[in-house]
Structures are given as structure tokens and as C-alpha cells.
Motif scaffolding. Structure first.
Motif, mmCIF file in Angstrom:
data_model
loop_
_atom_site.group_PDB
_atom_site.id
_atom_site.type_symbol
_atom_site.label_atom_id
_atom_site.label_comp_id
_atom_site.label_asym_id
_atom_site.label_seq_id
_atom_site.Cartn_x
_atom_site.Cartn_y
_atom_site.Cartn_z
ATOM 1 N N CYS A 1 -26.237 8.037 22.282
ATOM 2 C CA CYS A 1 -26.144 8.910 23.456
ATOM 3 C C CYS A 1 -26.114 10.376 23.073
ATOM 4 C CB CYS A 1 -24.928 8.549 24.311
ATOM 5 S SG CYS A 1 -23.329 8.848 23.532
ATOM 6 N N LEU A 2 -25.919 10.678 21.788
ATOM 7 C CA LEU A 2 -25.860 12.056 21.301
ATOM 8 C C LEU A 2 -27.126 12.445 20.546
ATOM 9 C CD1 LEU A 2 -22.222 11.958 19.841
ATOM 10 C CD2 LEU A 2 -22.921 12.544 22.165
ATOM 11 N N GLU A 3 -28.204 11.688 20.717
ATOM 12 C CA GLU A 3 -29.452 11.942 19.996
ATOM 13 C C GLU A 3 -30.606 12.153 20.968
ATOM 14 O OE1 GLU A 3 -30.359 9.006 16.975
ATOM 15 O OE2 GLU A 3 -28.223 8.583 16.726
ATOM 16 N N GLN A 4 -31.528 13.020 20.577
ATOM 17 C CA GLN A 4 -32.728 13.297 21.368
ATOM 18 C C GLN A 4 -33.813 12.283 20.988
ATOM 19 O OE1 GLN A 4 -33.093 15.847 23.657
ATOM 20 N NE2 GLN A 4 -32.285 17.738 22.838
ATOM 21 N N GLN A 5 -33.682 11.064 21.462
ATOM 22 C CA GLN A 5 -34.574 10.009 20.989
ATOM 23 C C GLN A 5 -35.876 9.871 21.767
ATOM 24 O OE1 GLN A 5 -34.587 8.366 18.341
ATOM 25 N NE2 GLN A 5 -32.524 8.332 17.531
ATOM 26 N N ILE A 6 -35.904 10.203 23.051
ATOM 27 C CA ILE A 6 -37.137 9.972 23.801
ATOM 28 C C ILE A 6 -37.736 11.254 24.370
ATOM 29 C CG2 ILE A 6 -36.395 7.628 24.369
ATOM 30 C CD1 ILE A 6 -36.014 8.533 27.260
ATOM 31 N N ILE A 7 -37.180 12.395 24.038
ATOM 32 C CA ILE A 7 -37.764 13.641 24.533
ATOM 33 C C ILE A 7 -39.123 13.848 23.878
ATOM 34 C CG2 ILE A 7 -36.628 15.082 22.783
ATOM 35 C CD1 ILE A 7 -36.364 17.246 24.971
ATOM 36 N N ASN B 1 -37.056 16.242 18.966
ATOM 37 C CA ASN B 1 -36.961 14.783 18.995
ATOM 38 C C ASN B 1 -36.262 14.279 17.738
ATOM 39 O OD1 ASN B 1 -38.090 11.910 18.292
ATOM 40 N ND2 ASN B 1 -38.384 12.184 20.481
ATOM 41 N N GLY B 2 -35.276 13.409 17.934
ATOM 42 C CA GLY B 2 -34.520 12.838 16.832
ATOM 43 C C GLY B 2 -33.287 13.619 16.441
ATOM 44 N N PHE C 1 -26.837 23.827 23.693
ATOM 45 C CA PHE C 1 -27.354 22.720 22.894
ATOM 46 C C PHE C 1 -28.178 23.316 21.761
ATOM 47 C CE2 PHE C 1 -27.242 19.162 26.294
ATOM 48 C CZ PHE C 1 -26.082 18.643 25.744
ATOM 49 N N ASN C 2 -27.580 23.373 20.545
ATOM 50 C CA ASN C 2 -28.338 23.804 19.372
ATOM 51 C C ASN C 2 -28.824 22.539 18.672
ATOM 52 O OD1 ASN C 2 -25.203 24.842 18.995
ATOM 53 N ND2 ASN C 2 -25.784 23.340 17.456
ATOM 54 N N SER C 3 -30.028 22.161 19.022
ATOM 55 C CA SER C 3 -30.537 20.844 18.657
ATOM 56 C C SER C 3 -32.015 20.957 18.322
ATOM 57 C CB SER C 3 -30.338 19.894 19.851
ATOM 58 O OG SER C 3 -30.861 18.624 19.596
ATOM 59 N N PRO C 4 -32.371 21.078 17.017
ATOM 60 C CA PRO C 4 -31.535 20.789 15.847
ATOM 61 C C PRO C 4 -30.723 21.985 15.349
ATOM 62 C CG PRO C 4 -33.767 21.203 15.134
ATOM 63 C CD PRO C 4 -33.798 21.230 16.645
ATOM 64 N N HIS C 5 -29.729 21.608 14.565
ATOM 65 C CA HIS C 5 -28.827 22.505 13.850
ATOM 66 C C HIS C 5 -28.657 21.871 12.475
ATOM 67 C CE1 HIS C 5 -24.632 23.346 12.538
ATOM 68 N NE2 HIS C 5 -24.824 24.537 13.068
ATOM 69 N N GLY C 6 -28.118 22.604 11.520
ATOM 70 C CA GLY C 6 -27.969 22.044 10.175
ATOM 71 C C GLY C 6 -27.278 20.701 10.146
ATOM 72 N N TRP C 7 -26.274 20.533 11.020
ATOM 73 C CA TRP C 7 -25.516 19.276 11.012
ATOM 74 C C TRP C 7 -26.305 18.116 11.619
ATOM 75 C CZ3 TRP C 7 -23.327 21.295 7.461
ATOM 76 C CH2 TRP C 7 -22.242 22.156 7.474
ATOM 77 N N SER C 8 -27.452 18.379 12.244
ATOM 78 C CA SER C 8 -28.291 17.268 12.703
ATOM 79 C C SER C 8 -28.756 16.406 11.540
ATOM 80 C CB SER C 8 -29.513 17.795 13.469
ATOM 81 O OG SER C 8 -29.139 18.364 14.704
ATOM 82 N N ALA C 9 -28.755 16.986 10.331
ATOM 83 C CA ALA C 9 -29.168 16.217 9.152
ATOM 84 C C ALA C 9 -28.249 15.033 8.896
ATOM 85 C CB ALA C 9 -29.213 17.128 7.925
ATOM 86 N N TRP C 10 -26.998 15.095 9.362
ATOM 87 C CA TRP C 10 -26.105 13.952 9.172
ATOM 88 C C TRP C 10 -26.667 12.707 9.851
ATOM 89 C CZ3 TRP C 10 -21.412 17.339 10.997
ATOM 90 C CH2 TRP C 10 -21.077 18.235 9.981
ATOM 91 N N THR C 11 -27.299 12.896 10.999
ATOM 92 C CA THR C 11 -27.932 11.766 11.688
ATOM 93 C C THR C 11 -29.047 11.186 10.829
ATOM 94 O OG1 THR C 11 -27.400 12.713 13.842
ATOM 95 C CG2 THR C 11 -29.182 11.108 13.782
ATOM 96 N N ALA C 12 -29.799 12.063 10.170
ATOM 97 C CA ALA C 12 -30.896 11.598 9.319
ATOM 98 C C ALA C 12 -30.377 10.783 8.141
ATOM 99 C CB ALA C 12 -31.718 12.787 8.832
ATOM 100 N N LEU D 1 -35.800 14.553 10.817
ATOM 101 C CA LEU D 1 -36.086 15.524 9.762
ATOM 102 C C LEU D 1 -37.290 16.383 10.108
ATOM 103 C CD1 LEU D 1 -35.415 13.813 6.321
ATOM 104 C CD2 LEU D 1 -34.042 15.478 7.562
ATOM 105 N N GLY D 2 -38.244 15.826 10.867
ATOM 106 C CA GLY D 2 -39.392 16.619 11.290
ATOM 107 C C GLY D 2 -38.985 17.768 12.181
ATOM 108 N N SER D 3 -38.101 17.501 13.135
ATOM 109 C CA SER D 3 -37.638 18.587 14.011
ATOM 110 C C SER D 3 -36.750 19.557 13.243
ATOM 111 C CB SER D 3 -36.908 18.019 15.233
ATOM 112 O OG SER D 3 -35.710 17.376 14.868
ATOM 113 N N CYS D 4 -35.897 19.038 12.370
ATOM 114 C CA CYS D 4 -35.031 19.916 11.578
ATOM 115 C C CYS D 4 -35.851 20.834 10.672
ATOM 116 C CB CYS D 4 -34.079 19.085 10.723
ATOM 117 S SG CYS D 4 -32.748 18.261 11.625
#
Length: 719
Positions: free
Chosen positions: A501-507, A513-514, A533-544, A567-570
């Protein structure tokens, strides 16, 4: 499905088979002129909710069908004058996630998106149930409401969402541009659809079927040069056009680096847009990140985020053996690290309870060891890790702040210790055993606790807390024999299911995305004094990281796709010219007081002191500030402009010039180096086709040939 209403006529809950969608009392029309916002009171008249504000009559009427709640909305300017104002609707969906286990009940606003002809999106809970939303006609924008703390800072919770039918501010080009006012005597009408959906995969087809929307979806949002774009379009599409990065019309062959924009129109006139990115090789990103770590200086502060660029620098040295870069990186490290850490006593100098500082120093020292093969760095890493274990780890395995607060998942304490253990395995068996045991105790506790853990800052279902638990569990599981992995795999999968619910999976947007949905860092990293919403941000890499480990453990395709889209969006935070940006604001509109350079107060080294100005942001990249906001000479400062400096038992309020945390963006390149650099991925689909990253596959006479697209040293496949 059954919609239940309050005595005042607003939604109370939507009851579905197996779950409930709760609404709050903060629901209804509002208007804003300038900074003054007014809720428009409504009363029930013949089943409709009606109200009026400064000549604008508002009306809402709910109807329910078997699978959706429809709300018909009508605004009328009853005057003869054009009214320039914001008029919107508080959606009322309960989004406020506060504590365990309460945070399993609300629905996070995972996606809201405006197109030229409509809005669509969804709210999702931790079980994966969703409330899909759409409008039948254009809306100007949408907004996210964040809580505010007693000191005036924005907090870590989302207390509501708004749809703006009219908005006076500048909006992204994809939005309708003609909804800044309502002309005299004019009427604006729209229908809002509220549609319960039991899982994420059904959202797009449900919105297409019920709301008549063209829905663009793809497996890949980031592509490699030479690939052919593939996507799906739901609905009866009457026209489609793909524009290449140079503005030419494309046939779908990815021949240029940059962003491709797809626009479609359905037979019913509805329009939709998607974007896709063609990326350079992964080493482009790491090498340029290393250069930016030198150009945008690393600093000694109370926060590890201020020197995170050293990861990129030393990891690039590890691969390139660039002696000049090594000298620059060592000079930066030697200038910064001793101001924050005592390398004789092996303990932190500032804020010892901020244990992620010390843990990430351990991780950095391991990377310095691997880049230089200098055993001193490994010994230093062991010394600081032993301090962490001795003073901060309880008998239950938890690394704690103040002896109380669960801090294992504030960044990733156990991962850092495990990185050290794995580096020691062949050269220091005793150190390996000691540090591996510590990591195991911590990870075993994470498996037992799942999301019943704490985080830094205000309690909420926090993106990093969940993803960092999953990634540490997954990484540790990979060190075990396959026969012992199953409990760890189950726990990591559970955590990432909660995290969905905290991920941009279908945008349908390659820029985000992601990526994970974070929203409070801008006020600390950049002194942009508002949440977004800073998405992506450096901490988005934790999801990766978490998806990467789960793919290695399970070979389930969803984790590979999520890893690569994230990782593509990051990676796009790095421009094609090699300039690193801090993050991407995925909201369409927000205003905030922002720290900017003060040209009247230059520093001798090319930097500036700052001053505050009001700035507007919306679907845009936000630059770093470390290139100009720096210390005049290298010294210890607070982590951000107003952060007090803690030394031993004292709190010193000092001039924190240069204190900022924007170098946390380098987590992305640390992650790229570990997960995808030098690797090709081949996943065989159920139909016999192949999903590839970093390579292509050719089958000839029963033989499968893998053709690398870049410098590949390892092939990861599921066949």
C-alpha cells in the motif's frame, strides 16, 4: 457491498465481503481563497446534501449500485462574476495510520492521478484490499493533508485527501488547465465513483469497466536501448501516439535515452497518458554518483545522511580502480568521519543514541575495505560494530535507542553488521562468528515481531520500517541453507505484502513507478518546509533491496519486476548529463517556504548562506542543496539547519550553516551496486517467453543463448 451513511448524510463505511472501508467526519465540500480555507456546511434536502459559499451553490447526491457508490457533484456560480478560487471535496477516507495494530484498518492513499479528462486512483489497506476512485469529468488537481506537530513541523501521518474541482495554482501539463475559476452563471458537474476492489491487480480492469476509463499498464517502465516497448491498453482506444525524447513520433523502438510519452484517446473521448524511460547502463549511474559525491560535498553532522555520498565514491573505486577518485574519497572521509566518530575508542562523538549513524559507518568501512583491501578499515568496522552490540543490542536481539525504542529497522542495523560478518568470513573467523550471531539474533526477532516494531520519529506505518525489516530478513535468509529459509521467506513476503500500500506499483509513470511513498524528508533534507510525496527519494532504494532478496529466494516474477521498476525510477534522479537531484515530488501542487541561496552572503569556498522564499512544487524533480549550502570550513554541525548539536551530555545550539541531509540520495547507488550492477536477469514466463534485464535471449535449436547488453559478470535466471 453496502454503503452506510451518517445521520448528516455523509459516508460512514463501505462494507464489503471480508473488509470495511472506514470514513471520517472530515468529509465534504471546502473552498479556499488565498491562505484562508472554509468548510462549506451542507444540509440534507430531499436526500441531497446542499450548501453555499460566497455565491457558489454546492450539491452532492449519493447513489449505490451493486459494485460502486456514485456521488453526483454540482457546483453553480449563482453570481454574474467569475470566481477565482479553489473549490474541492474532502474525500473522508480514513488514511491516518498511527500505531500497531490500528494501522491495519485505514486505507493509505496509494495513488491519485489526474488526466485531461478525469481523475483516477485508489486507496489500499495492509491486506491488499482497495477502494478505487474515479471521476467522470475533469478535475483540476488533488491534495494530501498531513498532520502538524505542536512545534509547527509537519508530522509523519496522512490525515486526509482532497479532490480539487477548481484550483488557482499552476498544474502539471497532463492536468486540465481551464479549471482555475468558475465563470458567472456557470455550472460544473461531475460524478465520483467509489469502487471496492479486493486486490490490486483488479483495479485497472475494474475502473475501465465501471468508469469507462482507458487504462494504460506495462510490465516495464524503464527500458534498455534497443528494446521494443510493450504495454497494454484497457478500453476501446481510438487514437494513440508515442513521442520520443527528442519530440519525434516513435514506433516503440527504444533508440534514444530519455523519456517516451504515450498518449491515447478512447472512443468515449477519455484521454490517458503514460511514460517510459530508456536508461543508460548501470555503471553510468554509479560513476556519476561518485563524481557528484565529490562535487556536492559530504559533511560532518549529527546525521549519517550528510556523508552518504562516500558510499558511491568508494563503491565506484571498487569497480573502476580510479586512483584519483580514491584520493578524493579518502580526503573527504578523513575530513568528515573523525569529527563524528572516535576511531580510538570506537564510539560515536555525537548523539550516540542515533545508532543508525554508527551502523552505517560500519557498512561504509566495509566498502572502504573492499575498495582498498586495507585491513585497517575492516578492523575499524569491527570495533564500531562491537560497540553497537555491547551497548545497544538487548538479549532479545533488538538494537535499541535509549534502551527502549526498537531501532533495528531505522535504516538497517542488522544488515550493516551482516555485511561486516560476510566480509570477515575468510579473513577473521572469530569476528565473523561474533557479528553473524548478532545479526541472526536481530533478524530472528524481526521474524517473530513482523510489523509490531518501532521507527524513528512519529509512530506510523512507516515505509522504511517495513521495507528495512523485510530486506534484512531476506538478506539473512540468503546466508542459510535452503532447508532453513522458509520461515524467513514467509516473514519477508508478509512484510512486503503489508508494504504494497506504500508503493507506486500501477502508476503508468516511469518517474515514480515502483518507488515507495515517502513524504516528510523535504523539511529535514532540504529545508523545504512542508510535506510532499517525495517518490522516489533515496530511501525508496530500501524497497528495491527487499524485492531483490525475495526474487533470489523465491524466483517469483513480481519481485523482479518491482525491483527493476523501482530502481529505474530511482536512477532517474541522475540526469543524462550526470547531475544528481535529491528527489521527485509526485504531488501535482504544493507550496512551501524553501531555503535558497542568499547571493548577498557568499562563502569563500563558493557556497552561500541561505534565506527562505516561498516556492511551488508539482510533479517535478527537486535539486540538492549541498553544492551551495555548505560549511565555510569543515566542522561539525547539526544535521539540518535548526537541529541542535549533541556532544556528550551537552546540547550545544550552534551555527548549523551547511547542515542538511540531501546526500541520502546516494542510498540508490549503493543499492544499484549490490543488486543490479554487473548482473543480467532472465525470467522464463509460463508461456515460454522471457522477461530480461541487462541482456536478451535467443533460442536456437533447443539452446538458449543469453546476450549481455552491458558489462555482465553474473547471470541470474529462473530456468
Amino acid at each position: 457491498m453496502e454503503a452506510r451513511f451518517t445521520q448528516n448524510g455523509w459516508l460512514d463505511t463501505i462494507q464489503c465481503a471480508g473488509y470495511t472501508i472506514p470514513f471520517t467526519a472530515n468529509q465534504g465540500f471546502f473552498a479556499r481563497k488565498g491562505e484562508k480555507e472554509t468548510n462549506i456546511p451542507c444540509t440534507l434536502e430531499g436526500g441531497d446534501l446542499v450548501g453555499c459559499w460566497e455565491g457558489i451553490a454546492v450539491r452532492a447526491a449519493f447513489t449505490q449500485t451493486g459494485d460502486a457508490v456514485r456521488m453526483h457533484i454540482r457546483l453553480e456560480n449563482t453570481t454574474s462574476q467569475d470566481l477565482h478560487c479553489c473549490v474541492g471535496f474532502h474525500m473522508g477516507v480514513d488514511t491516518c495510520m498511527e500505531t500497531y495494530p490500528q494501522w491495519h484498518k485505514p486505507f493509505f492513499p496509494t495513488l491519485l492521478r489526474c488526466e485531461q479528462t478525469h481523475l483516477w486512483g485508489y486507496y489500499m489497506n495492509t491486506a491488499g484490499n482497495a477502494l478505487a476512485v474515479a471521476t467522470d469529468a475533469p478535475v483540476a488537481s488533488y491534495g494530501i493533508r498531513y498532520n502538524q506537530l505542536a512545534d509547527g513541523d509537519y508530522g509523519h501521518r496522512i490525515i486526509g485527501t482532497d479532490i480539487y474541482f477548481l484550483h488557482t495554482g499552476d498544474q502539471p501539463p497532463r492536468h486540465p488547465q481551464n479549471l482555475k475559476c468558475i465563470p458567472g452563471g456557470a455550472v460544473y458537474e461531475n460524478t465520483l465513483y467509489l469502487i471496492p476492489v479486493d486486490c490490486q491487480s483488479r483495479i485497472a480492469p475494474t475502473l475501465s469497466r465501471i468508469a469507462g476509463l482507458p487504462m494504460l499498464q506495462a510490465e516495464k517502465y524503464t527500458w534498455e536501448r534497443g528494446e521494443k516497448l510493450q504495454y497494454s491498453a484497457l478500453g476501446e482506444i481510438s487514437a494513440a501516439q508515442l513521442v520520443a525524447p527528442d519530440g519525434s513520433i516513435s514506433d516503440g523502438n527504444m533508440t534514444q535515452y530519455g523519456t517516451y510519452t504515450l498518449s491515447v484517446t478512447a472512443a468515449n473521448g477519455k484521454q490517458a497518458q503514460a511514460s517510459f524511460y530508456c536508461r543508460p547502463n548501470w555503471d553510468f549511474y554509479l560513476n556519476n554518483a561518485a563524481k557528484e559525491a565529490i562535487a556536492k560535498p559530504q559533511k560532518a553532522t549529527t546525521h549519517v545522511e550528510s556523508f552518504y555520498g562516500l558510499f558511491s565514491a568508494f563503491l565506484a573505486v571498487k569497480h573502476t580502480k580510479d586512483e584519483n577518485l580514491l584520493k578524493q574519497a579518502m580526503a573527504s572521509a578523513d575530513g568528515v568521519l573523525p569529527l563524528m566518530f572516535d576511531f580510538e575508542k570506537y564510539q560515536p562523538i555525537v548523539i550516540p543514541e542515533r545508532i543508525q549513524n554508527t551502523a552505517l559507518l560500519v557498512s561504509l568501512l566495509v566498502d572502504m575495505y573492499e575498495a582498498t583491501v586495507d585491513r585497517k578499515h575492516l578492523d575499524d568496522a569491527a570495533g564500531f560494530a562491537d560497540w553497537l552490540i555491547r551497548t545497544k543490542q538487548g538479549n532479545d536481539g533488538v538494537y535499541r535507542k535509549d534502551g527502549r525504542i526498537h531501532y533495528t529497522c531505522v535504516i538497517y542495523i542488522a544488515k550493516a553488521v551482516l555485511e561486516l560478518a560476510l566480509a570477515e568470513k575468510e579473513v577473521d573467523p572469530a569476528g565473523y562468528a561474533r557479528h553473524y550471531h548478532s545479526a541472526k539474533l536481530a533478524v530472528d526477532e524481526l521474524v517473530a515481531s513482523l510489523d509490531n516494531i518501532d521507527t524513528e520519529g512519529e509512530s506510523t506505518l512507516e515505509d522504511g520500517m517495513i521495507s528495512c525489516s523485510a530486506l534484512q530478513i531476506g538478506m539473512f535468509a540468503l546466508t542459510l541453507p535452503e532447508t532453513e529459509r522458509q520461515p524467513y521467506i514467509a516473514a519477508a513476503k508478509k512484510m512486503m505484502a503489508i508494504h504494497a500500500c506504500l508503493e507506486q506499483q500501477i502508476i503508468p509513470d516511469c518517474r515514480c513507478n515502483g518507488a515507495s511513498l515517502r513524504y516528510w524528508e523535504s523539511q529535514y533534507d532540504l529545508m523545504v518546509m512542508g510535506n510532499m510525496f517525495n517518490s522516489p527519494h533515496g530511501w525508496s532504494a530500501w524497497t528495491a533491496y527487499a524485492h531483490y532478496y525475495l526474487y533470489l529466494l523465491t524466483k517469483e516474477k513480481q519481485y523482479l519486476v518491482s525491483l527493476m521498476n523501482c530502481l529505474g525510477s530511482c536512477a532517474q534522479l541522475m540526469t543524462l548529463q550526470g547531475e544528481l537531484r535529491w528527489g521527485y515530488c509526485s504531488q501535482p501542487f504544493m507550496e512551501a517556504s524553501t531555503l535558497v541561496p542568499d547571493p548577498e552572503k557568499p562563502l569563500h569556498n563558493g557556497g552561500y548562506r541561505g534565506k527562505y522564499e516561498q516556492r511551488t512544487y508539482g510533479e517535478c524533480y527537486i535539486p540538492m542543496i549541498s553544492d551551495w549550502y555548505r560549511t565555510d570550513v569543515q566542522k561539525l554541525v547539526g544535521g539540518y539547519e535548526w537541529c541542535p548539536l549533541f556532544l556528550a551530555e551537552e546540547t550545544l545550539y550552534v551555527d548549523n550553516q551547511g547542515g542538511c541531509c540531501d546526500n541520502d540520495v546516494h542510498e540508490i547507488f549503493k543499492c544499484i551496486e549490490e543488486t543490479v550492477l554487473g548482473k543480467a536477469f532472465v525470467h522464463k514466463n509460463a508461456d515460454g517467453s522471457y522477461l530480461t534485464y541487462g541482456c536478451s535471449v535467443v533460442e536456437q535449436e533447443g539452446t538458449c543463448r543469453i546476450l549481455p547488453a552491458e558489462g555482465i559478470t553474473e547471470i541470474i535466471s529462473n530456468f
